[in-house]
Design a protein around this motif. Structure first.
Motif, PDB file in Angstrom:
ATOM      1  N   SER A  36       0.784  -1.366  -0.082  1.00 35.76           N
ATOM      2  CA  SER A  36      -0.110   0.007  -0.029  1.00 35.76           C
ATOM      3  C   SER A  36       0.960   1.407   0.054  1.00 35.76           C
ATOM      4  N   ARG A  40       1.552   4.531  -2.916  1.00 33.60           N
ATOM      5  CA  ARG A  40       1.296   5.819  -2.752  1.00 33.60           C
ATOM      6  C   ARG A  40       2.870   6.288  -3.163  1.00 33.60           C
ATOM      7  N   GLN A  41       4.037   5.841  -2.866  1.00 32.71           N
ATOM      8  CA  GLN A  41       5.293   6.268  -3.011  1.00 32.71           C
ATOM      9  C   GLN A  41       5.479   6.200  -4.707  1.00 32.71           C
ATOM     10  N   THR A 247      -2.152  13.269  -6.724  1.00 33.60           N
ATOM     11  CA  THR A 247      -1.648  11.881  -5.654  1.00 33.60           C
ATOM     12  C   THR A 247      -2.910  11.400  -5.076  1.00 33.60           C
ATOM     13  N   SER A 248      -3.815  12.300  -4.915  1.00 35.61           N
ATOM     14  CA  SER A 248      -5.052  11.598  -4.230  1.00 35.61           C
ATOM     15  C   SER A 248      -5.810  10.380  -4.935  1.00 35.61           C
ATOM     16  N   ALA A 251      -5.597   7.188  -3.354  1.00 35.77           N
ATOM     17  CA  ALA A 251      -5.991   7.382  -1.928  1.00 35.77           C
ATOM     18  C   ALA A 251      -7.022   6.079  -1.696  1.00 35.77           C
ATOM     19  N   MET A 254      -5.128   2.847  -1.464  1.00 35.56           N
ATOM     20  CA  MET A 254      -4.205   2.940  -0.407  1.00 35.56           C
ATOM     21  C   MET A 254      -4.781   2.880   0.971  1.00 35.56           C
TER      22      MET A 254
END
Length: 388
Positions: A36, A40-41, A247-248, A251, A254
């Motif tokens: 997860s 994100r990274q 980036t969301s 979300a 993640m």
């Protein structure tokens, strides 16, 4: 005086089957969390590499994405002539009107198709990006020709060089593949602005105008000028900040991964608790002996708590190894802002993913091992020595 850590490590080694089973259970939990975080990274890496620090997007006031915006041709002509706009060596203002549309193509993971952004731009728009053609050639003005980002080329078989895509008024030919660093542009398809306008019967406007300022101070002045000019009806946002906000997109996935990891961690903590309770029950005489030779209750508590943490850290390492095959795995995630997909790579080996994974494992060990460690520290010396 503390109990030597070698005592704890030796006991873990003697209980190989129990240690490995518990460590594997904790490892599965850590693997879910690490994957997860790696997701994100990967997204953060893509979007942080997107955009130029001196470039801004000019969009209609009140909209959050390029696709929902409209900018008139008159607005573009006013903006490109404003003071502070950077110019090329040939004296051309660095202001690029761009149109976007979304098409659906089958991908490797989704044969039913995923949405991709098609961006129409003039030659100045290409000059304002740092890109390299890795195969084929650049599209030509006035032709239904496309170039695709390498993220699209990797995952969409129908977008290979030489293939034809049908949208608008006819067939478009993929003539090249490009790579724009590690940016989100690699998830887009580019073509000639005027040809795209013609196919979709646009009146000459665009969705957005990409503008580059001359320098940092000019950026601030230019942004304020555009925002305050009532004629334009437009607002500006830094290109870097715009992509940072995307980036969301990852979300929900993640968040689901974190939720699953937390639920699994409860089971892992119980497993660690049971393992340590069993260890305490088997080692009553050892505990009594340690107390008899001078180790206090806090030394016993710390020793068994440390043993539980060490057990969980082994699980943490196992979890990272389980997640390792996902490192650099390329996939895509859809955005509710752009309604199209972005390609990215999982970054399992990022310090952030590894650090949080091992920390999570240590917390599981500390929570799961506290009660057994407390029970071990409260054993009476004489009673412990009498245990079988």
């Amino acid at each position: 005086m503390g109990v030597p850590i070698t005592y704890n490590l030796r006991n873990l080694a003697e209980r190989k089957a129990t240690t490995l089973m518990t460590a594997f259970g904790i490892g599965l939990t850590v693997a879910v969390l690490v994957v997860s975080i790696a997701l994100r990274q990967g997204l953060v890496h893509v979007f942080s590499a997107s955009g130029h620090p001196l470039q801004m997007l000019v969009m209609r006031k009140g909209v959050a994405s390029e696709g929902n915006s409209t900018v008139t041709a008159e607005t573009f002509q006013i903006v490109r002539q404003l003071s502070g706009v950077a110019v090329t060596k040939d004296g051309e203002p660095m202001a690029s009107p761009e149109a976007l549309t979304v098409i659906n193509l089958p991908s490797v993971e989704s044969p039913k198709g995923m949405n991709l952004s098609v961006r129409g731009m003039l030659p100045i728009g290409v000059k304002m990006r740092d890109l390299a053609i890795v195969s084929g050639k650049m599209f030509e003005a006035g032709k239904r020709e496309l170039i695709v980002g390498d993220g699209v080329a990797r995952r969409y078989p129908n977008a290979a060089v030489g293939q034809e895509l049908k949208f608008g008024r006819g067939l478009w030919t993929v003539v090249g593949t490009f790579k724009a660093g590690d940016s989100a542009a690699n998830s887009e398809i580019w073509t000639d602005l005027d040809q795209l306008r013609g196919d979709f019967e646009s009146s000459g406007g665009s969705n957005v105008v990409l503008v580059r300022a001359d320098n940092t101070s000019a950026f601030t002045r230019l942004s304020k000028t555009i925002d305050d000019d009532q004629r334009l009806g437009s607002s500006t946002t830094s290109e870097k900040e715009y992509y940072k906000g995307l980036t969301s997109a990852g979300a929900p996935i993640m968040g689901l991964g974190f939720f699953v990891a937390v639920v699994m961690s409860i089971g892992s903590a119980f497993a660690a608790t049971n393992t340590m309770y069993a260890a305490v029950a088997r080692r009553g005489r050892e505990i009594g002996t340690l107390r008899a030779i001078g180790f206090g209750r806090w030394a016993i508590l710390r020793s068994f708590l440390l043993e539980s943490v060490c057990l969980s850290m082994i699980g943490g390492v196992v979890g990272i190894l389980l997640a390792l095959p996902m490192n650099n795995f390329s996939t895509g995630v859809g955005s509710f802002v752009t309604f199209s997909e972005f390609s990215f790579r999982f970054e399992v080996l990022s310090p952030w993913a590894i650090g949080l994974g091992l920390t999570f494992a240590a917390v599981i060990g500390a929570v799961g091992g506290f009660l057994p460690a407390w029970a071990a520290s409260r054993k009476d010396v004489i009673s412990a020595m009498r245990e079988p």
